[in-house]
Design an enzyme around this catalytic site. Sequence first.
Site, PDB file in Angstrom:
ATOM      1  N   ASP A 181      18.526  -8.071 -30.406  1.00 40.63           N
ATOM      2  CA  ASP A 181      19.949  -8.144 -29.760  1.00 40.63           C
ATOM      3  C   ASP A 181      20.677  -9.183 -30.478  1.00 40.63           C
ATOM      4  OD1 ASP A 181      20.743  -7.077 -26.691  1.00 40.63           O
ATOM      5  OD2 ASP A 181      21.870  -8.580 -27.380  1.00 40.63           O
ATOM      6  N   ASN A 238      19.140  -0.244 -18.863  1.00 44.43           N
ATOM      7  CA  ASN A 238      20.353  -0.189 -18.258  1.00 44.43           C
ATOM      8  C   ASN A 238      21.056   1.092 -18.243  1.00 44.43           C
ATOM      9  OD1 ASN A 238      20.154  -3.104 -17.497  1.00 44.43           O
ATOM     10  ND2 ASN A 238      21.360  -3.613 -19.407  1.00 44.43           N
ATOM     11  N   GLY A 296      24.847  -1.446 -15.371  1.00 44.67           N
ATOM     12  CA  GLY A 296      25.143  -2.469 -16.453  1.00 44.67           C
ATOM     13  C   GLY A 296      25.159  -1.771 -17.858  1.00 44.67           C
ATOM     14  N   GLN A 297      25.067  -0.645 -17.959  1.00 43.71           N
ATOM     15  CA  GLN A 297      25.000   0.080 -19.633  1.00 43.71           C
ATOM     16  C   GLN A 297      26.395  -0.487 -20.173  1.00 43.71           C
ATOM     17  OE1 GLN A 297      23.860   3.897 -19.685  1.00 43.71           O
ATOM     18  NE2 GLN A 297      23.810   3.928 -22.078  1.00 43.71           N
ATOM     19  N   HIS A 355      19.049   2.662 -24.973  1.00 39.51           N
ATOM     20  CA  HIS A 355      18.306   1.741 -25.582  1.00 39.51           C
ATOM     21  C   HIS A 355      17.321   1.081 -24.575  1.00 39.51           C
ATOM     22  CE1 HIS A 355      22.176   0.071 -24.523  1.00 39.51           C
ATOM     23  NE2 HIS A 355      21.465  -0.874 -23.786  1.00 39.51           N
ATOM     24  N   HIS A 393      15.631  -2.381 -23.707  1.00 39.68           N
ATOM     25  CA  HIS A 393      15.565  -3.853 -23.955  1.00 39.68           C
ATOM     26  C   HIS A 393      14.023  -4.272 -23.674  1.00 39.68           C
ATOM     27  CE1 HIS A 393      19.873  -4.766 -23.294  1.00 39.68           C
ATOM     28  NE2 HIS A 393      19.928  -3.443 -22.605  1.00 39.68           N
TER      29      HIS A 393
END
Length: 116
Positions: A32, A89, A95-96, A102, A104
């Site tokens: 990230d 998310n 909170g995307q 994806h 995390h």
Amino acid sequence: MSADNCIFCKIASGQLPAKKVYDDELCVAFHDLTPQAPTHILIIPRGHIDSLDTADSGQREVLGHLLLTAAEIARDRGFAEAGYRVVINTNSDGGQTVFHLHVHLLAGREFVFPPG
Ligand code: 5GP
Ligand code: ZN
């Protein structure tokens, strides 16, 4: 969001750079850009899926593969036993911010639950 203008599609195809840690025919994993833990890796499907909310039963294999890949990376990098957090998310309240699904994979510190 369509695949045409998607930053994660571009990372998957190599059009945009990323610090890749793993890739295969179904997925790509990379660090990230703004890590939230000592280890913060994103695992994405090669094929564009907007979010978990739009995934369907035809994508079972790739969805399972993303989770098994997260676990494999955790073992390979030596933090599986200490533990880690896997997060997807989804949509606004979730909170995307990037609308290419994806996973995390976060590790290297303790995480609180429930998350904020
Ligand atoms: P979300 O908020 O959608 O769950 O997560 C998106 C993640 O993508 C964020 O943690 C953000 O730091 C990361 N990110 C956004 N743009 C880029 C990029 O261009 N490269 C990389 N490596 N990560 C990115
Ligand atoms: Zn995409």
